[in-house]
Write a protein that holds these residues in place. Structure first.
Motif, PDB file in Angstrom:
ATOM      1  N   MET A 263       0.447  -1.484   0.202  1.00  0.00           N
ATOM      2  CA  MET A 263       0.402   0.332   0.161  1.00  0.00           C
ATOM      3  C   MET A 263       0.738   1.608  -0.017  1.00  0.00           C
ATOM      4  O   MET A 263       1.452   1.358   0.996  1.00  0.00           O
ATOM      5  CB  MET A 263      -0.483   0.169   0.749  1.00  0.00           C
TER       6      MET A 263
ATOM      7  N   GLU B 299      -5.035 -12.424   3.541  1.00  0.00           N
ATOM      8  CA  GLU B 299      -5.572 -11.936   4.950  1.00  0.00           C
ATOM      9  C   GLU B 299      -5.914 -10.260   5.521  1.00  0.00           C
ATOM     10  O   GLU B 299      -4.701  -9.658   5.676  1.00  0.00           O
ATOM     11  CB  GLU B 299      -4.875 -13.321   6.147  1.00  0.00           C
ATOM     12  N   GLY B 300      -7.060  -9.969   5.723  1.00  0.00           N
ATOM     13  CA  GLY B 300      -7.564  -8.901   6.708  1.00  0.00           C
ATOM     14  C   GLY B 300      -7.198  -7.797   5.866  1.00  0.00           C
ATOM     15  O   GLY B 300      -6.828  -7.218   6.228  1.00  0.00           O
TER      16      GLY B 300
ATOM     17  N   LEU C 176      -9.675  -6.185   4.172  1.00  0.00           N
ATOM     18  CA  LEU C 176     -10.662  -5.558   2.987  1.00  0.00           C
ATOM     19  C   LEU C 176     -10.620  -3.834   3.715  1.00  0.00           C
ATOM     20  O   LEU C 176     -11.286  -3.477   2.723  1.00  0.00           O
ATOM     21  CB  LEU C 176     -12.376  -7.080   3.479  1.00  0.00           C
ATOM     22  N   ILE C 177     -10.423  -3.500   4.655  1.00  0.00           N
ATOM     23  CA  ILE C 177     -11.311  -3.001   5.041  1.00  0.00           C
ATOM     24  C   ILE C 177     -10.020  -1.004   4.327  1.00  0.00           C
ATOM     25  O   ILE C 177     -10.015  -0.069   3.524  1.00  0.00           O
ATOM     26  CB  ILE C 177     -10.990  -2.272   6.995  1.00  0.00           C
ATOM     27  N   GLN C 178      -8.581  -2.239   4.484  1.00  0.00           N
ATOM     28  CA  GLN C 178      -7.622  -1.055   3.614  1.00  0.00           C
ATOM     29  C   GLN C 178      -7.744  -0.675   2.310  1.00  0.00           C
ATOM     30  O   GLN C 178      -8.190   0.262   1.542  1.00  0.00           O
ATOM     31  CB  GLN C 178      -6.190  -1.190   4.005  1.00  0.00           C
TER      32      GLN C 178
ATOM     33  N   HIS D 248     -10.609   1.769   2.183  1.00  0.00           N
ATOM     34  CA  HIS D 248     -10.001   2.336   1.774  1.00  0.00           C
ATOM     35  C   HIS D 248      -9.907   3.197   0.673  1.00  0.00           C
ATOM     36  O   HIS D 248     -10.706   4.320  -0.029  1.00  0.00           O
ATOM     37  CB  HIS D 248      -9.305   2.813   2.782  1.00  0.00           C
TER      38      HIS D 248
ATOM     39  N   GLY E  59     -21.557  -5.436   5.452  1.00  0.00           N
ATOM     40  CA  GLY E  59     -21.668  -5.426   6.764  1.00  0.00           C
ATOM     41  C   GLY E  59     -19.897  -4.348   7.247  1.00  0.00           C
ATOM     42  O   GLY E  59     -20.657  -3.837   8.624  1.00  0.00           O
ATOM     43  N   VAL E  60     -19.174  -4.501   7.087  1.00  0.00           N
ATOM     44  CA  VAL E  60     -17.998  -3.965   7.482  1.00  0.00           C
ATOM     45  C   VAL E  60     -18.359  -2.339   6.578  1.00  0.00           C
ATOM     46  O   VAL E  60     -17.902  -1.392   7.711  1.00  0.00           O
ATOM     47  CB  VAL E  60     -16.843  -4.558   6.351  1.00  0.00           C
TER      48      VAL E  60
ATOM     49  N   PHE F  99     -20.658  -0.797   9.211  1.00  0.00           N
ATOM     50  CA  PHE F  99     -19.873  -0.469  10.803  1.00  0.00           C
ATOM     51  C   PHE F  99     -19.703   1.225  10.695  1.00  0.00           C
ATOM     52  O   PHE F  99     -19.569   1.358  11.920  1.00  0.00           O
ATOM     53  CB  PHE F  99     -19.279  -2.006  10.550  1.00  0.00           C
ATOM     54  N   TYR F 100     -18.528   1.201   9.947  1.00  0.00           N
ATOM     55  CA  TYR F 100     -17.573   2.374  10.192  1.00  0.00           C
ATOM     56  C   TYR F 100     -17.889   3.802   9.191  1.00  0.00           C
ATOM     57  O   TYR F 100     -18.324   4.001   8.324  1.00  0.00           O
ATOM     58  CB  TYR F 100     -15.933   2.147   9.653  1.00  0.00           C
TER      59      TYR F 100
END
Lengths: 172, 630
Positions: free
Chosen positions: A1, A37-38, A40-42, A45, A75-76, A79-80
């Motif tokens: 990133m 893994e993990g 999704l949030i990044q 963005h 869902g994510v 949520f944010y």
């Protein structure tokens, strides 16, 4: 990133292009994170910085490329508070309503902006220039009340200063 | 800020390389007569410190002072209220002779360059002015805000160029990592931390050494260490200052922690509201990788480690450690049931240790200087120092680091310079939405974990908001309840519904519809939410209500019984009236009143019809003669 992408997490910068081009970029972006893994949030963005916001069909593309259920992505997103499902203005105004700013008169800034922009907090101006939000705390408590426009912080704001603060943003 | 990474900079492959680099950078730096540390903290960035740097650079060049003066853009100096600001250190005078200049402008900088940096004479008229005596106090050692501080976590903030890893190394940076890897080993490091008495600075106050010991002893081949930089408490900006001013101290501490517990991967979870911190940390990580201080076989030891940044997306609950782990995993930031604790089942099910930014920043200093030295500061079970963010109606707003055990009075009046505009002190809020409001009666209590908890407040992460006589504490309680109600993730019923009901009761009271039984119900609900919510956010959510009920009960009663807001903040309880002595009969208010409640003849005092008045406050805002009271 890259740093640029990260930087855009706080602002409302987004790319220009045809719908098709933008969707293609979203797809490529999401695909490059497949299996990581993990992420999704990044990814969300970055996608938001490309497309401007995250409507359902964009969430669908992200879900397909990351091989996640749409419900997980949605869902994510819901949520944010940084993720928007409606189009946003070119610039995001965030008036801080952290405790220090609240105590030092943040409410008067919110009221004055609502009057000046003709929208309530949470809304976007009709001309699409500004989205106006309340921020929880931007950590500029020493210079309360504070507000930001994209990544620029304005310290010790007074209601009377607002026209001057907003003016340069209309042009770009 | 400006220094780019030198691509020719060699990797540091051993402890000897590190020491050699430290000594060579130190000797290079020692040739300067003066060092001008210009604050590049987020506060000063918003006060346009870039123009100050530009002006100073130009003045130094024009004055031919390049070889005498080193300009350093540094992390938060602390005194945000006087930003943009700088400290001038001199080779001859050492630390004692640091001179502080605040409220800088490019013009003032030119004067300072000419008088001080060239002429060797302090530009006294531009120095800090004591708010009580009006005297100019050039030296930081004479200014209350600076003189009482002990900087351990903030040791490098305001003293080094945050963008230059060599500056960090010159100040013994990464020496603690070398000491742990080659001299101390895991067990001894853990013991040192336990002996130091360091406790979690994020609020909970759990002993850091014990936590690391649990991580070290937890079985598992894959483990993680995480830095919690989701500083969400409104009014708190300590972690932000550390990340922006000294990112390498956090990186070094994560390396040490990773080695001790046996993790090869670390994460820093930063909130999205801190883009500057993300930028500076990203740059620091890149430098550390380039120098080989992250990656394979660090300093030649059998230890490999790297760190990733994860950016939050605006959810207060993610500051709770189990919610944070879910968020690092890319999921909704809902908390997990404890036990199992993160050191047992953490990130992706693996044993994980989570530490707050400030906690980590203390670690290298403790390793370098020893547990005994650290424990020599503080009181009782609260050892060392604590960083606080001073904000609200106080003169010297900013960041301070003090030995634990100092009194609130000292913080507010000596360091904070007292209240703004000559107003009276009313309350101080400690610990954000999980903390409480304390009164003037508590000013002489020692600031440490136990004493604050005994009063119903908490140390929390370190946000201190001073409030003056114009603050309504019932409204403040409503403010916090609105915050937690909005930020409740909705996972458990007590927090989701309990905070909602509590907010409704507070809204009823602040809008003048409250009854005495509402106060009882509020207390009852507060106890239920506190005892039954799933995570810390919910359990501590009632604290602002509980402390205001305990210490400001009169104010609640005024709202409920007399239907009055003593601080005149709650608009619905205001009664607007025009002072006939001040009213000039200009008719401005009568023309602006949206309901036609104001009448009167031109040039004669006007009157407000309280029956018609909707208490919108337009008349008060309109009046140029300050004739409208409420």
């Amino acid at each position: 990133m890259s740093t640029t992408q990260q930087h855009e997490a706080g602002g409302a910068v987004h790319c220009t292009g045809t719908e098709e081009e933008l969707e293609k970029r979203v797809r490529q972006l999401a695909a490059s994170y497949k299996g990581k893994e993990g992420s999704l949030i990044q990814v969300l963005h970055m996608v938001q910085s490309v497309y401007g916001y995250l409507p359902l069909h964009i969430q669908q593309i992200v879900a397909e490329e990351l091989e996640l259920p749409l419900s997980t992505v949605s869902g994510v997103v819901s949520f944010y508070s940084f993720f928007a499902t409606k189009p946003r203005g070119r610039h995001t105004i965030r008036v801080c309503m952290g405790t220090a700013c609240y105590v030092r008169g943040g409410v008067s800034i919110v009221e004055a902006l609502e009057k000046q922009l003709g929208i309530q907090a949470g809304g976007t101006t009709e001309d699409g220039v500004f989205t106006f939000e309340i921020a929880r705390c931007i950590g500029s408590c020493g210079l309360a009340p504070a507000m930001t426009i994209d990544d620029t912080v304005y310290p010790e704001v007074k209601a009377a200063d607002l026209p001057e603060i907003l003016e340069p943003w209309y042009g770009n | 800020m400006s220094s780019m990474v030198d691509t020719r900079s060699p990797a540091i492959k051993s402890r000897d390389d590190l020491t050699a680099l430290r000594d060579s950078v130190k000797s290079r730096r020692s040739t300067y007569k003066y060092t001008a540390y210009v604050c590049g903290g987020a506060g000063c960035v918003s006060s346009r410190c870039d123009e100050i740097v530009k002006a100073l650079t130009k003045a130094v060049e024009d004055g031919g002072l390049d070889r005498d003066v080193r300009i350093v853009v540094t992390g938060c100096i602390g005194l945000c209220a006087q930003g943009p600001c700088m400290i001038v250190g001199s080779r001859e005078a050492g630390d004692k002779g640091d001179v502080f200049y605040g409220f800088l402008t490019p013009e003032k900088v030119a004067v300072i360059a000419e008088t001080h940096l060239k002429g060797g004479k302090i530009a006294e008229e531009l120095c800090y002015q004591d708010p009580d005596t009006g005297r100019r106090l050039p030296y930081t050692k004479d200014i209350g805000f600076f003189s009482q501080q002990v900087k351990i976590a903030l040791r490098n903030c305001g003293r080094i160029d945050f963008a230059d890893i060599e500056d960090y190394i010159a100040n013994d940076g990464y020496a603690a990592l070398g000491k742990v890897l080659f001299d101390m080993g895991r067990e001894k490091t853990v013991q040192e931390l336990i002996d130091s008495g360091l406790r979690g600075r994020g609020g909970a106050g759990f002993p850091t050494g014990v936590k690391w010991q649990s991580g070290m002893n937890a079985p598992g081949s894959q483990k993680y260490i995480i830095c919690n930089a989701d500083e969400g408490d409104p009014g708190a900006f300590m972690d932000r200052s550390v990340l922006e001013g000294d990112p390498h101290s956090v990186i070094e501490a994560l390396c040490i922690g990773g080695y001790v517990i046996g993790a090869n991967r670390g994460f820093v979870y930063v909130r999205a509201e801190y883009p500057l911190a993300v930028d500076r940390l990203t740059a620091a990580l890149e430098q550390a990788r380039q120098r080989g201080l992250l990656g394979e076989n660090i300093l030649g030891a059998d230890f490999s480690f790297d760190i990733e940044i994860r950016i939050g997306a605006g959810a207060f609950v993610c500051g709770e450690e189990t919610a944070l782990m879910n968020s690092v995993e890319g999921k909704r930031g809902e908390p997990r049931q404890k036990p199992p604790f993160p050191f047992q089942v953490g990130l992706w099910g693996a044993p994980s240790i989570i530490n707050n930014v400030e906690t980590l920043a203390n670690v290298p200093a403790i390793i370098n200087k020893g547990a005994e030295w650290f424990a020599s500061y503080g009181v009782g079970k609260s050892r060392g120092t604590k960083v606080f963010a001073l904000a609200g109606d106080i003169i010297n707003t900013g960041i301070i680091e003090i030995p634990m055990g100092m009194t609130l009075r000292n913080i507010v009046f000596t360091m904070g310079g007292g209240m703004k505009d000559g107003k009276a002190f009313k309350a101080i809020q400690s610990g954000g939405p999980s903390g409480g409001c304390l009164t003037a009666d508590h000013l002489d209590v020692s600031v440490d974990y136990e004493s604050l908890a005994a009063m119903g407040a908490i140390m929390g992460s370190g946000g201190l908001i001073a409030m003056d006589e114009d603050t309504c504490l019932v409204d403040t309680a409503r403010y916090f309840m609105e915050f937690v109600q909005d930020e409740s993730c909705g996972h458990c019923v007590p927090c989701r519904n309990g905070t909602k009901r509590m907010l409704e009761l507070l809204l009823k009271i602040t809008s003048g519809r409250g009854a005495l039984e509402d106060i009882d119900e509020l207390s009852e609900l507060a106890a239920v939410v506190n005892q039954t919510a799933m995570c810390q956010l919910g359990q501590t959510a009632p604290n602002p209500v509980l402390t205001t009920l305990r210490y400001f009960k009169d104010e609640y009663l005024s709202h409920v019984v007399d239907k009055k807001c003593p601080a005149r903040i709650c608009r619905a309880l205001a009664v607007y009236a025009i002072d006939p002595g001040r009213c000039t009969g200009c008719t401005a208010c009568a023309r602006k009143c949206p309901v036609g409640a104001i009448t009167g003849e031109v040039k004669k005092p006007h009157v407000i019809d309280t029956e018609k008045c909707i208490k919108c406050g337009v008349c008060k805002d309109t009046c140029k003669f300050d004739a409208v009271n409420c």
